[in-house]
Design an enzyme around this catalytic site. Sequence first.
Site, PDB file in Angstrom:
ATOM      1  N   ARG A 291       0.820  -1.212   0.000  1.00 13.76           N
ATOM      2  CA  ARG A 291       0.000   0.000   0.000  1.00 13.76           C
ATOM      3  C   ARG A 291       0.855   1.263   0.000  1.00 13.76           C
ATOM      4  O   ARG A 291       0.515   2.246  -0.651  1.00 13.76           O
ATOM      5  CB  ARG A 291      -0.956  -0.030   1.199  1.00 13.76           C
ATOM      6  CG  ARG A 291      -2.121  -0.970   0.957  1.00 13.76           C
ATOM      7  CD  ARG A 291      -2.838  -1.394   2.234  1.00 13.76           C
ATOM      8  NE  ARG A 291      -4.069  -2.109   1.914  1.00 13.76           N
ATOM      9  CZ  ARG A 291      -4.128  -3.354   1.430  1.00 13.76           C
ATOM     10  NH1 ARG A 291      -3.022  -4.041   1.231  1.00 13.76           N
ATOM     11  NH2 ARG A 291      -5.287  -3.921   1.159  1.00 13.76           N
TER      12      ARG A 291
ATOM     13  N   ASN B 209      -0.594  -8.812  -2.774  1.00 14.37           N
ATOM     14  CA  ASN B 209       0.584  -9.673  -2.619  1.00 14.37           C
ATOM     15  C   ASN B 209       0.180 -11.089  -3.012  1.00 14.37           C
ATOM     16  O   ASN B 209      -0.937 -11.326  -3.469  1.00 14.37           O
ATOM     17  CB  ASN B 209       1.134  -9.643  -1.188  1.00 14.37           C
ATOM     18  CG  ASN B 209       0.097  -9.674  -0.089  1.00 14.37           C
ATOM     19  OD1 ASN B 209      -0.032  -8.739   0.697  1.00 14.37           O
ATOM     20  ND2 ASN B 209      -0.698 -10.743  -0.047  1.00 14.37           N
TER      21      ASN B 209
ATOM     22  N   LYS C 234       2.780 -15.330   0.142  1.00 13.13           N
ATOM     23  CA  LYS C 234       2.880 -14.049   0.849  1.00 13.13           C
ATOM     24  C   LYS C 234       3.959 -14.083   1.930  1.00 13.13           C
ATOM     25  O   LYS C 234       4.099 -15.057   2.662  1.00 13.13           O
ATOM     26  CB  LYS C 234       1.530 -13.717   1.487  1.00 13.13           C
ATOM     27  CG  LYS C 234       1.531 -12.441   2.339  1.00 13.13           C
ATOM     28  CD  LYS C 234       0.185 -12.251   3.013  1.00 13.13           C
ATOM     29  CE  LYS C 234       0.196 -11.048   3.955  1.00 13.13           C
ATOM     30  NZ  LYS C 234      -1.109 -10.864   4.635  1.00 13.13           N
TER      31      LYS C 234
END
Length: 549
Positions: free
Chosen positions: A84, A335, A388
Amino acid sequence: MGKKHFSKVAWFKLLTMLCISATSAQPLQTVKRPNILLIVADDLGYADLGCYGGDIETPNLDALAKNGLRFSRFHTAPVCAVTRAMLLSGNNNHIAGMGRQDLKTGYEGYEGYLSDRIVPVSVLLRDAGYHTYIAGKWHLGTKPEHNPHHKGFEHSFVTLEGGANHYSNHGIFYTDPVSPYTEDGEKADWKEGDYSTVFYTDKLISYIERHKGDGQPFFAYAAYTSPHWPLQVDSAYWKKYAGKYDKGYEALKASRFESLKNAGMIPANAELPPSHPNVKPWESLSVAEQKKEARKMELYAGMVDNLDENIGRLIKYLKSIGEYENTVIVFMSDNGAAAEDFYYHETFGPFLKEHYSDAYDDMGKPNSFIAYGPQWAEAGSSPFKYYKGFTTEGGITAPMFISGPKVPINRGISDAFATLMDIAPTIYEWANIYYPNQYNNKPISPLLGTSLLPLIKGSTKEIHDDNYVFGIEHGGYAMLRKGPWKIVNIERPFKTDHFKLYNLTHDLAEQQDMKAREPDKFNEMLQEWEKFSGKIKVRIPTPKQGEGL
């Protein structure tokens, strides 16, 4: 008005315009600028969507993708907050202040919120006359001064943390028994029973509705929290997948690998990598364990199905008010597929076990805390290595497409290397905005990405040449890519000796370490790493227990 007085006025106006252009974003020209809808799914796997060859029903997203350009080699950061920060800044996470997720220190680059070394895209769009809205996950600082309300968003309703109950404000982290929400910078609450994806869609629609027809374009950031754990969704969505995953996660990983080939997302000669050592063989599970595991994936599929439905509602609304034709849409995941299972985590687990259930009969309900773990994440990240958190391709390769009537050509699939830092420059070009070299009389770091518009228009097949360097460091895991070559380090503590070398053109699954066979290339890549890590000031501080996960 005399000539002398007119001259002073003219010079004053000119000087004012020059000062403004050096400190904020201004339109390049007076043209009708498009609305921009940025949709980010939380922890969505590369292989989930139908338009990528997945098995989950996503008709609305598939339709959008068909009317746009899909990216098969789009790269994010390995975890939520880091992505982000990079997405909104067009810069590296250390420059943007998020060197390690949720870790706050006095070190430059590890502030734990958006730094003043960057200017968020929302700020520059606001300054250029855009309405700016966000609904969903923020995860970029919890203090009032770090709120989206102070980062360029005119209207916002956000959860400040990295995850939340999808039906209530009951906390899922031991530090906050009640999840913190804000609206337009003020403390807000969550109405018990409201479902996250429905609620955030309603919020965005209400914000757009509030200012429709006033002649100003909008930037709407749909920062959904689905399908992030806990896996919670109404049974109407998951029951359609009942029995679909009874053959297990290894079978799903293999079948998705083939469907990705058939969809043209990966080459026919791609290799399926082995699963992470933490994944137990499906056949080693008891019947009861298999039953529970299959339900996890059914729930996850139901959440993706529900997400697609609500994105469809948002698109239908834009069409109903006549704005769809002037809207460009970027859809992406933040992700790779998520492997965390905090219910059994040594730090978070005790709190979750006290307040939530993982019983089979409760699965999917508001009182249930279920994650699908590394076993299903492996299927979500097929055909890449791991998931991830890792800087392997499975952790940082995600679905992304750009769509809408404003996209000049429907071009199918692009295999060009692209990163999340390319999104901000693309938005600036759409909006006809200069990117300044300073803001509020402070110098800001230049963008590290490149506009994707030449690729979208079909005037080029690549936007990054073989000399472009892309690197990431997070929590001691690291990678650096230059052309087809990549060095990656997933061992702790961090040491440069732990880097391995891969050629992704021939080894998408990162299985053949070329370090010994290509010593000159490896040394070249290490030199690039030293330059890169020095420039962004990598420190790799030691986190406190439970931080940065």
